[in-house]
Every structure is written in C-alpha cells, then in structure tokens.
Scaffold this motif. Sequence first.
Motif, short mmCIF file in Angstrom:
data_model
loop_
_atom_site.label_atom_id
_atom_site.label_comp_id
_atom_site.label_asym_id
_atom_site.label_seq_id
_atom_site.Cartn_x
_atom_site.Cartn_y
_atom_site.Cartn_z
N GLU A 1 -14.18 39.39 28.36
CA GLU A 1 -13.97 38.89 29.72
C GLU A 1 -15.19 39.16 30.60
O GLU A 1 -15.65 38.28 31.33
N GLY B 1 -16.72 35.71 30.32
CA GLY B 1 -15.75 35.02 31.15
C GLY B 1 -14.54 34.51 30.38
O GLY B 1 -13.79 33.68 30.87
N THR C 1 -10.85 34.50 29.02
CA THR C 1 -9.60 35.04 29.54
C THR C 1 -8.53 35.05 28.45
O THR C 1 -8.58 34.25 27.52
N GLU D 1 -4.94 34.16 27.52
CA GLU D 1 -3.88 33.27 27.98
C GLU D 1 -2.51 33.70 27.47
O GLU D 1 -1.50 33.48 28.12
N LEU E 1 -7.12 33.01 23.46
CA LEU E 1 -8.22 33.21 24.40
C LEU E 1 -8.67 31.87 24.93
O LEU E 1 -8.68 30.88 24.20
N PRO F 1 -12.68 29.40 30.96
CA PRO F 1 -12.42 28.62 32.18
C PRO F 1 -13.30 27.38 32.23
O PRO F 1 -14.38 27.35 31.66
#
Length: 175
Positions: A144, A148, A150, A152, A171, A174
């Motif tokens: 992260e 970046g 995330t 889910e 994962l 974005p």
Amino acid sequence: MIFAGAVRAVSPRLAPLAARWALLPLRDRRALAGLGAFFLAILVWLALIAPILHYADRERARMISAQEDLAWMQANAAAARQAAKAGSAGHPAAGQSLLAIVNASALAAGLKLQRFEPEGERRVRVTLENAVFTDVMGWIVDLEQRNGVTVESFSADGQPQPGIVNIRLTLGMPS
C-alpha cells in the motif's frame, strides 16, 4: 492436653475432636501434627508461591520479547528512514502490471504465493497458505505504501500452529 483446652475455649463444636486428640498416643499426635504441617506447606506453595513464580517467569519472557522487538526496530530504523526518503510511496513502478508488482513484492518479503489470478488489469486475487500472519501484514502495508495497492477483500483462517494462517485476498490498484 494444652491443645484440648485451647480448642474447647475456641469452640464447643471442636471439643469432641480435642478429646479424641488427647486420647491418641504421643507418637500418633506427633505424626499427625507433622502431616498437618506438611499439608499446610503444600497449600501455601500451591496457593501463594507457585502462582507468583509463574507470573514472574511469564513477565520475564514478555520483557525479553519486547527487548528483541526494540532491538529489531533499532537495527532497521536506518533502512526505514532511507525507504521513506526514497519518495516511492504510493507510486507503482512505471510500466509494471499489478500482477508483477504483487509477485515481486511477495518474493522480496519472503512470501510464497500459492495462487494468484488477475481479475482484469486493476485487480489480483491472491492465496497464501501456512504463512506467518505478521509477515503477510507487513507485506500488505508495504504494498500500500510503496505502490498504492489496496486490499479489496481479505479472509484469514488460523492454523493449529500459533501465528500461522491461510489467507485469501483481493488486491486492487486505484484508477
């Protein structure tokens, strides 16, 4: 005889016991008194001393563990500062797919991915088996912060061995 008089003075209910005590031969009274002292010593040990020693051992082990954690943090502080200065937080490597980022970072973290399947260009389903929970959490935080990525969805099943889990997660990157 002295004992019998003291018992009668304490409680009339104990008078029959005191009378039976007085009728016992001296050798039997000494043996019973010694046995009573032995049981009293065992009771004191079990009720007071053993729990205190157990507590002290447990706290000593916690202190050693905390000292080891502190030493590890101090040894890795420079590397953490250097990584923070690198300024790569939140920016995936140019041209790398999410699948490549996840695979490379898992290898760098010492994790073996059992399965990983892409779900389009921006999502990957990952399965880890018999993994150390804290290692997986560190890997996720690193993903992260550096890329970046995330989480889910996340699912973990504990194993009989403490700290070992099977994990399934999705994962995402974005837009």
